[in-house]
Design a protein around this motif. Structure first.
Motif, PDB file in Angstrom:
ATOM      1  N   ARG A   3       1.324  -1.394   0.052  1.00 55.63           N
ATOM      2  CA  ARG A   3       0.413   0.011   0.139  1.00 55.63           C
ATOM      3  C   ARG A   3       0.934   1.119  -0.072  1.00 55.63           C
ATOM      4  NH1 ARG A   3      -1.887   3.021   4.062  1.00 55.63           N
ATOM      5  NH2 ARG A   3      -1.666   1.703   5.957  1.00 55.63           N
ATOM      6  N   ARG A   4       0.835   2.381  -0.918  1.00 53.34           N
ATOM      7  CA  ARG A   4       1.384   3.507  -0.634  1.00 53.34           C
ATOM      8  C   ARG A   4       1.189   4.521  -0.230  1.00 53.34           C
ATOM      9  NH1 ARG A   4       2.059   7.361  -5.768  1.00 53.34           N
ATOM     10  NH2 ARG A   4       3.286   9.042  -5.469  1.00 53.34           N
ATOM     11  N   ILE A   5       0.904   5.172   0.837  1.00 49.86           N
ATOM     12  CA  ILE A   5       1.492   5.857   1.569  1.00 49.86           C
ATOM     13  C   ILE A   5       1.168   7.376   1.355  1.00 49.86           C
ATOM     14  CG2 ILE A   5       2.197   7.521   3.656  1.00 49.86           C
ATOM     15  CD1 ILE A   5       1.935   4.507   4.496  1.00 49.86           C
ATOM     16  N   THR A   6       0.212   7.693   1.540  1.00 49.67           N
ATOM     17  CA  THR A   6      -0.785   8.928   0.838  1.00 49.67           C
ATOM     18  C   THR A   6      -1.340   9.303   2.233  1.00 49.67           C
ATOM     19  OG1 THR A   6      -3.303   7.454   0.247  1.00 49.67           O
ATOM     20  CG2 THR A   6      -1.674   7.777  -1.256  1.00 49.67           C
ATOM     21  N   PHE A   7      -1.726  10.467   2.300  1.00 46.91           N
ATOM     22  CA  PHE A   7      -2.566  11.135   3.263  1.00 46.91           C
ATOM     23  C   PHE A   7      -3.826  12.013   2.763  1.00 46.91           C
ATOM     24  CE2 PHE A   7       1.544  10.873   4.245  1.00 46.91           C
ATOM     25  CZ  PHE A   7       2.401  10.817   5.705  1.00 46.91           C
ATOM     26  N   GLY A   8      -4.697  11.720   4.052  1.00 46.95           N
ATOM     27  CA  GLY A   8      -5.684  12.401   3.816  1.00 46.95           C
ATOM     28  C   GLY A   8      -6.163  13.166   4.960  1.00 46.95           C
ATOM     29  N   GLN A   9      -7.066  12.814   5.614  1.00 45.61           N
ATOM     30  CA  GLN A   9      -8.179  13.322   6.885  1.00 45.61           C
ATOM     31  C   GLN A   9      -6.951  13.593   7.710  1.00 45.61           C
ATOM     32  OE1 GLN A   9     -10.210  16.103   5.997  1.00 45.61           O
ATOM     33  NE2 GLN A   9      -9.731  15.538   4.258  1.00 45.61           N
ATOM     34  N   SER A  10      -7.102  13.724   8.600  1.00 44.45           N
ATOM     35  CA  SER A  10      -5.934  13.632   9.661  1.00 44.45           C
ATOM     36  C   SER A  10      -6.023  12.184  10.663  1.00 44.45           C
ATOM     37  CB  SER A  10      -6.947  14.565  11.355  1.00 44.45           C
ATOM     38  OG  SER A  10      -8.146  14.372  11.722  1.00 44.45           O
ATOM     39  N   ARG A  11      -7.833  11.392  10.455  1.00 40.23           N
ATOM     40  CA  ARG A  11      -7.728  10.578  10.927  1.00 40.23           C
ATOM     41  C   ARG A  11      -6.646   9.028  10.231  1.00 40.23           C
ATOM     42  NH1 ARG A  11     -13.278   6.657  11.002  1.00 40.23           N
ATOM     43  NH2 ARG A  11     -11.753   4.451  12.004  1.00 40.23           N
ATOM     44  N   ASP A  12      -6.848   9.514   8.730  1.00 36.71           N
ATOM     45  CA  ASP A  12      -5.811   8.739   8.219  1.00 36.71           C
ATOM     46  C   ASP A  12      -4.900   8.965   7.712  1.00 36.71           C
ATOM     47  OD1 ASP A  12      -8.155   7.781   6.840  1.00 36.71           O
ATOM     48  OD2 ASP A  12      -8.789   9.979   5.099  1.00 36.71           O
ATOM     49  N   ILE A  13      -3.853  10.314   8.056  1.00 37.20           N
ATOM     50  CA  ILE A  13      -2.656  10.291   8.481  1.00 37.20           C
ATOM     51  C   ILE A  13      -1.875   9.494   9.805  1.00 37.20           C
ATOM     52  CG2 ILE A  13      -1.248  12.495   9.307  1.00 37.20           C
ATOM     53  CD1 ILE A  13      -2.584  14.200   7.698  1.00 37.20           C
ATOM     54  N   THR A  14      -2.870   9.720  10.542  1.00 35.78           N
ATOM     55  CA  THR A  14      -2.564   8.886  12.463  1.00 35.78           C
ATOM     56  C   THR A  14      -2.273   7.966  11.863  1.00 35.78           C
ATOM     57  OG1 THR A  14      -4.023  11.039  13.273  1.00 35.78           O
ATOM     58  CG2 THR A  14      -3.426   8.815  14.292  1.00 35.78           C
TER      59      THR A  14
END
Length: 318
Positions: A163-174
């Motif tokens: 899975r490639r690291i991508t960033f969305g909302q704060s929950r996804d980032i956390t």
């Protein structure tokens, strides 16, 4: 006996703590709302490679406004409001340590250095995990793309693919930071933060008191002390920011790019961009820190005056 015109410092034992804390939260939140856009700009300037995206502070501001609107300048703000906790911890630690040190030394410089450094240590321990998440949100583009490399180990998916690291909302980032690096991922750059903010805090307070005292000697009789302190705060911030900016650049890269070594990050920065790389984001940092200091000084000194114990109000002259 206190010299005429000398700045009077309200100490911890002089305060009504109920008023102090209730008004303090409002003051801190108001300050953060005002200066947060400069923090976003500073972070993007420090993390970008060379001048890949922005050529400077004002270029970054106008490009963010055009591409992302006002919301772009407040990316990660809601997460960052959790640092209100660390703000109160900072104030409490500063005042308590200053009060404790006063038993052994009456030197305002000694009290300011020790208390400022101690307060920063406590505050950064709380702040760093919040900063790690909010800084990743600051680096999001208008369509959610991340504007800097985040080097982390990808987590295998159930089907065995990566899975490639991508960033969305704060929950996804956390979730993704924890999946990639566990709990320690939230303390990326902790050492770099301590090396940045402890000296910055330890420098700011003595410079602030020094500038305020010098201005009081130059000011005409009857000049409000709050006005002198309001000038001294930004002067101290500009001085401390200039001295500690190189470490702040390293700190931002360690936290956003997921690096583990302060020394290696410093070496790579020097190899890629030379000594000029250590000044990246300095103007944005000064633009951020000077009004921040102005607001903090006016707010904090006013807060202390409003929180002064009732039996002391008539005995103080400002």
């Amino acid at each position: 006996m206190q010299m005429k015109g000398a700045i009077q410092i309200i100490e911890w034992q002089d305060l009504d703590l109920k008023k102090f804390y209730s008004l303090g939260v409002f003051m801190t939140l108001t300050t953060r709302v005002t200066v947060y856009p400069a923090s976003v700009i500073r972070t993007r300037l420090q993390v970008q490679k060379g001048k890949a995206l922005y050529s400077g502070t004002f270029d970054a501001f106008f490009k963010i406004m055009r591409a992302e609107g006002v919301s772009g300048l407040y990316r990660g703000f809601m997460v960052n409001t959790l640092t209100l906790i660390s703000g109160q911890a900072y104030i409490t630690t500063y005042e308590l340590v200053r009060n404790y040190v006063s038993r052994y030394s009456q030197s305002n410089t000694v009290k300011s250095v020790v208390a400022g450094g101690s307060a920063s240590l406590v505050a950064q321990t709380i702040t760093v995990p919040i900063d790690v998440v909010s800084q990743h949100m600051m680096m999001q583009g208008p369509h959610g793309e991340h504007m800097a490399r985040f080097k982390a180990r990808p987590r295998p998916m159930l089907n065995g693919s990566k899975r490639r690291i991508t960033f969305g909302q704060s929950r996804d980032i956390t979730v993704q930071i924890f999946a990639a690096d566990g709990f320690r991922g939230f303390y990326r750059g902790y050492v770099a933060s301590l090396l940045t903010y402890i000296p910055n805090s330890a420098l700011w307070w003595p410079f602030y008191h020094c500038y305020a005292e010098q201005l009081s000697l130059l000011a005409p009789s009857g000049c409000p002390h709050l006005l002198l302190q309001a000038v001294a705060g930004p002067m101290a911030a500009a001085t401390a920011s200039t001295i500690t900016n190189p470490m702040d650049v390293v700190r931002a890269r360690v936290q956003v790019e997921g690096r583990t070594s302060v020394i290696e990050t410093f070496k790579q920065l020097m190899a890629e961009e030379g000594a000029r790389g250590l000044t990246k984001g300095l103007s944005a940092r000064i633009i951020y820190s000077t009004p921040t200091s102005l607001l903090i000084v006016v707010g904090y000194e006013t807060l202390k005056r409003l929180s002064l114990r009732a039996d002391l109000v008539e005995n103080r002259h400002w």
